[in-house]
Design a protein around this motif. Sequence first.
Motif, short mmCIF file in Angstrom:
data_model
loop_
_atom_site.label_atom_id
_atom_site.label_comp_id
_atom_site.label_asym_id
_atom_site.label_seq_id
_atom_site.Cartn_x
_atom_site.Cartn_y
_atom_site.Cartn_z
N GLY A 1 -8.86 10.97 15.38
CA GLY A 1 -8.02 11.65 16.34
C GLY A 1 -8.09 13.16 16.19
N ASP A 2 -7.16 13.83 16.82
CA ASP A 2 -7.15 15.30 16.78
C ASP A 2 -6.46 15.83 15.53
N ASP A 3 -5.45 15.10 15.07
CA ASP A 3 -4.69 15.56 13.90
C ASP A 3 -5.26 14.87 12.66
N GLN A 4 -6.17 15.53 11.97
CA GLN A 4 -6.86 14.91 10.84
C GLN A 4 -6.32 15.37 9.49
N ASP A 5 -5.40 16.32 9.49
CA ASP A 5 -4.94 16.88 8.22
C ASP A 5 -4.30 15.86 7.29
N PRO A 6 -3.42 14.95 7.77
CA PRO A 6 -2.75 14.05 6.82
C PRO A 6 -3.62 12.88 6.37
N LEU A 7 -4.83 12.73 6.93
CA LEU A 7 -5.65 11.58 6.62
C LEU A 7 -6.53 11.85 5.41
N ARG A 8 -6.77 10.79 4.63
CA ARG A 8 -7.69 10.89 3.50
C ARG A 8 -9.05 10.41 3.97
N THR A 9 -10.00 11.31 4.06
CA THR A 9 -11.34 10.98 4.52
C THR A 9 -12.35 11.21 3.41
N TYR A 10 -13.38 10.36 3.39
CA TYR A 10 -14.36 10.40 2.31
C TYR A 10 -15.76 10.19 2.87
N GLY B 1 0.80 -1.21 0.00
CA GLY B 1 0.00 0.00 0.00
C GLY B 1 0.83 1.27 0.00
N ASP B 2 0.29 2.31 -0.62
CA ASP B 2 0.93 3.62 -0.60
C ASP B 2 0.57 4.35 0.69
N ASN B 3 1.45 5.24 1.11
CA ASN B 3 1.16 6.10 2.25
C ASN B 3 0.09 7.11 1.85
N PRO B 4 -1.08 7.11 2.52
CA PRO B 4 -2.15 8.02 2.10
C PRO B 4 -1.80 9.49 2.27
N ALA B 5 -0.75 9.79 3.02
CA ALA B 5 -0.34 11.19 3.19
C ALA B 5 0.45 11.70 1.99
N ASP B 6 0.89 10.79 1.11
CA ASP B 6 1.69 11.19 -0.04
C ASP B 6 0.80 11.75 -1.15
N ASP B 7 1.32 12.73 -1.85
CA ASP B 7 0.57 13.31 -2.97
C ASP B 7 0.37 12.31 -4.10
N GLY B 8 1.30 11.37 -4.23
CA GLY B 8 1.20 10.38 -5.31
C GLY B 8 0.46 9.12 -4.91
N TRP B 9 -0.34 9.20 -3.86
CA TRP B 9 -1.09 8.03 -3.38
C TRP B 9 -1.95 7.45 -4.49
N ARG B 10 -1.90 6.12 -4.65
CA ARG B 10 -2.66 5.43 -5.69
C ARG B 10 -3.77 4.59 -5.04
N PRO B 11 -5.02 4.85 -5.38
CA PRO B 11 -6.13 4.07 -4.81
C PRO B 11 -6.02 2.58 -5.10
N SER B 12 -5.41 2.22 -6.23
CA SER B 12 -5.32 0.80 -6.60
C SER B 12 -4.52 -0.01 -5.60
N THR B 13 -3.67 0.65 -4.80
CA THR B 13 -2.86 -0.10 -3.83
C THR B 13 -3.67 -0.56 -2.62
#
Length: 472
Positions: free
Chosen positions: A392-401, A309-321
């Motif tokens: 959690g409290d720090d939600q900025d780096p998470l990908r939420t939908y 899996g890719d790190n979801p915080a990365d700009d190049g995150w790929r959903p296919s992973t």
Amino acid sequence: MVLANLSLLPYDILRILTRLIDGAEVVHVLSTCKTLHVYLKDDAIWQDQCARYYVTDRGLFSGETFFFIYSEVVHKYGPLLGLWASDNPYRGSVVEFRLDANAHGITGEVWQFRSGLSAAATQSRHVPNLPGYHRFVTISLSPITRQVQTRWHSYQDNDDSVPFESADRLLSFHVLSATNESQYYYHITGSSRLPDFPDPDQRPWYDDTRGLPRVQTEPAPMSSAVNPSFTPCCPFLYTAQTEAVKPAALSISYNDRRFPDVHAIWGLGAHIGTMFHDLRSFDLNGTIPRPGPLFLSRFYPLRFPSTVGDNPADDGWRPSTLEGIWLGPYVTHGTEVLYVYVDEAAREIRAMKVTGDMNVPQGAVSWAFRLEDRLHPHELPRDADGTRLSFGDDQDPLRTYRGWGTISGHGYMEELRARTNVYACVASPDEIRVIWYDLDPTFAPRYKRHKGRDVASETEDQYACIRRPAGW
């Protein structure tokens, strides 16, 4: 002639060519002339064929030659190796076949999850359990007779998709032909069709690169009517012919069963959720249903992508992973197996159930979210305990939908099915958190990727025929 030229090839080139074809084709090629026939039992050639199924050590099968190992065991049973998913109604199951040095052959195990999500069974009701692995069969070569011996192991558990050992009947592997039978649930309010497993149009979990074991093939049983010819006073399951064709499949069953041309009915009574081990089909040719042959679960090859899996915080995150096998906790049903994949046409991440329950069965999509529906932290419901637990409290780096989830009453009747709102968070390469906000805002299950087994770290209860992993 081509064959004449082939017989003149150097041995090293011939061996390279035989690596490109399967064992049956190797036999055909090496049987075409006397020159090539010399290599028919060449162990190096058959070592290459065994290596296709990860058999690289002759000691695994009592030190026999690779030619003997392939011809007696690997050719027939090698395709078993890997994961299989059954179509047992509602719940399904997962079985795994692996090479086992302790058994000197191939071991078959069924995944078994501890019931419920009590504190004693798991760290938290929000975290899934890893499965225990119940051994139910071993396939090995007898060092005395040099014949294949298949040993079936019985144990007491609640999984009904693998038959128990019987003193007067022997079990065996069979291949059932393709079928267009679908499962239905009958209730006093009418009949509802259960999700096809596999669905001919949407089966991302099905591994079409693997073949079936080379064992006896038999015609799949067929029902003789579309609707039951009597009205019982309790719910039941039945099969009927539909437009959905399922491919040939593995079956584990008794040798003396019969396949009469009858409508397959399984009376489940009031305890429909707990009586699958008593599953029987019924002959409806008479006025009163008579017990018929055992229901035969069909096992299909389950894909196991080696995806990192890719790190979801990365700009190049790929959903296919995200694609792969995941485990998730369900409050009243315990841990279930899901296959997460990307529907490219809909630009949607979906989690399809490989194992299910009496509310939402296998084959149904448990939850999904569209990639275009990404949320910013301030758009999440701040008043939900589940939000704080998940994000959690720090939600900025998470990908939420924002997404949807499938809910249903008992039986998955059409009039009871509905979609509910969920929030999904890709928290790490191997964890997705989902809040079923409209149902229970305090419940924030964490779905975890199943990355395979570390057999060496597992503990074994030989009496119970079960191995348990160390934990996440």
